[in-house]
Design a protein around this motif. Structure first.
Motif, PDB file in Angstrom:
ATOM      1  N   HIS A  27      -0.843 -10.036 -10.769  1.00 41.68           N
ATOM      2  CA  HIS A  27       0.010 -10.118  -9.585  1.00 41.68           C
ATOM      3  C   HIS A  27       0.843  -8.852  -9.388  1.00 41.68           C
ATOM      4  O   HIS A  27       1.739  -8.841  -8.549  1.00 41.68           O
ATOM      5  CB  HIS A  27       0.971 -11.309  -9.706  1.00 41.68           C
ATOM      6  N   LYS A 113       3.355 -12.549 -13.424  1.00 41.66           N
ATOM      7  CA  LYS A 113       3.647 -13.737 -12.622  1.00 41.66           C
ATOM      8  C   LYS A 113       4.957 -13.594 -11.849  1.00 41.66           C
ATOM      9  O   LYS A 113       5.131 -14.211 -10.807  1.00 41.66           O
ATOM     10  CB  LYS A 113       3.725 -14.979 -13.514  1.00 41.66           C
ATOM     11  N   ARG A 116       4.317 -12.745  -8.320  1.00 44.71           N
ATOM     12  CA  ARG A 116       3.442 -13.644  -7.552  1.00 44.71           C
ATOM     13  C   ARG A 116       4.124 -14.027  -6.250  1.00 44.71           C
ATOM     14  O   ARG A 116       5.305 -14.345  -6.230  1.00 44.71           O
ATOM     15  CB  ARG A 116       3.132 -14.899  -8.376  1.00 44.71           C
ATOM     16  N   TRP A 119       4.044 -18.330  -1.999  1.00 39.76           N
ATOM     17  CA  TRP A 119       3.091 -19.233  -1.355  1.00 39.76           C
ATOM     18  C   TRP A 119       1.751 -19.280  -2.066  1.00 39.76           C
ATOM     19  O   TRP A 119       0.904 -20.115  -1.751  1.00 39.76           O
ATOM     20  CB  TRP A 119       2.880 -18.845   0.106  1.00 39.76           C
ATOM     21  N   ALA A 120       1.526 -18.381  -3.047  1.00 39.54           N
ATOM     22  CA  ALA A 120       0.242 -18.333  -3.753  1.00 39.54           C
ATOM     23  C   ALA A 120       0.187 -19.430  -4.814  1.00 39.54           C
ATOM     24  O   ALA A 120       1.195 -19.759  -5.432  1.00 39.54           O
ATOM     25  CB  ALA A 120       0.045 -16.972  -4.409  1.00 39.54           C
ATOM     26  N   ALA A 121      -0.984 -19.970  -5.002  1.00 43.78           N
ATOM     27  CA  ALA A 121      -1.163 -21.009  -6.022  1.00 43.78           C
ATOM     28  C   ALA A 121      -0.741 -20.473  -7.378  1.00 43.78           C
ATOM     29  O   ALA A 121      -0.959 -19.301  -7.680  1.00 43.78           O
ATOM     30  CB  ALA A 121      -2.622 -21.464  -6.052  1.00 43.78           C
ATOM     31  N   ASP A 122      -0.153 -21.311  -8.190  1.00 46.29           N
ATOM     32  CA  ASP A 122       0.293 -20.901  -9.526  1.00 46.29           C
ATOM     33  C   ASP A 122      -0.875 -21.017 -10.504  1.00 46.29           C
ATOM     34  O   ASP A 122      -1.049 -22.017 -11.166  1.00 46.29           O
ATOM     35  CB  ASP A 122       1.465 -21.753  -9.987  1.00 46.29           C
ATOM     36  N   ILE A 123      -1.685 -19.943 -10.535  1.00 41.44           N
ATOM     37  CA  ILE A 123      -2.808 -19.955 -11.473  1.00 41.44           C
ATOM     38  C   ILE A 123      -2.620 -18.850 -12.495  1.00 41.44           C
ATOM     39  O   ILE A 123      -1.849 -17.943 -12.331  1.00 41.44           O
ATOM     40  CB  ILE A 123      -4.161 -19.782 -10.780  1.00 41.44           C
TER      41      ILE A 123
END
Length: 123
Positions: A27, A113, A116, A119-123
């Protein structure tokens, strides 16, 4: 297993043997700029398992670690296909999107992270 990563026009390629040593989702702001997305995903292969073909331009920048990273991109379409992080001289990173394979192994590592997008998925 043999996998082929290509740029958008197909001129620059990287043939990769075997499974990646790791797949990382990053990220960091530099990966966001390089990809034009909110993150970048790289598959790291042992240097001996990556065979580049075609003409490439290079761009070198410092990484967050302070070590340089040399990016190889197509002079025709501009796609980044692979890069060489100086802090990992035995590995070559290949853009996962360049494989255009929905079955490619998922990232096992997520870095930066703290950058990040909310709004981005927490992957």
């Amino acid at each position: 297993m043999t996998r082929l990563a290509t740029c958008a026009c197909g001129q620059l390629r990287a043939t990769c043997q075997g499974e990646p040593a790791t797949v990382a989702l990053c990220h960091c702001l530099e990966c966001q700029k390089r990809t034009g997305s909110s993150y970048g995903v790289a598959a790291f292969f042992p240097r001996a398992d990556v065979e580049p073909q075609g003409e490439a331009q290079q761009y070198t920048r410092p990484g967050d670690s302070g070590s340089s990273v040399v990016f190889h991109f197509c002079p025709n379409c501009g796609s980044s296909v692979y890069w060489e992080p100086a802090r990992m001289p035995d590995l070559v990173a290949v853009a996962v999107g360049a494989f255009a394979d929905p079955d490619f192994p998922a990232p096992s590592v997520v870095i930066h992270k703290e950058r990040r997008h909310g709004w981005a998925a927490d992957i």
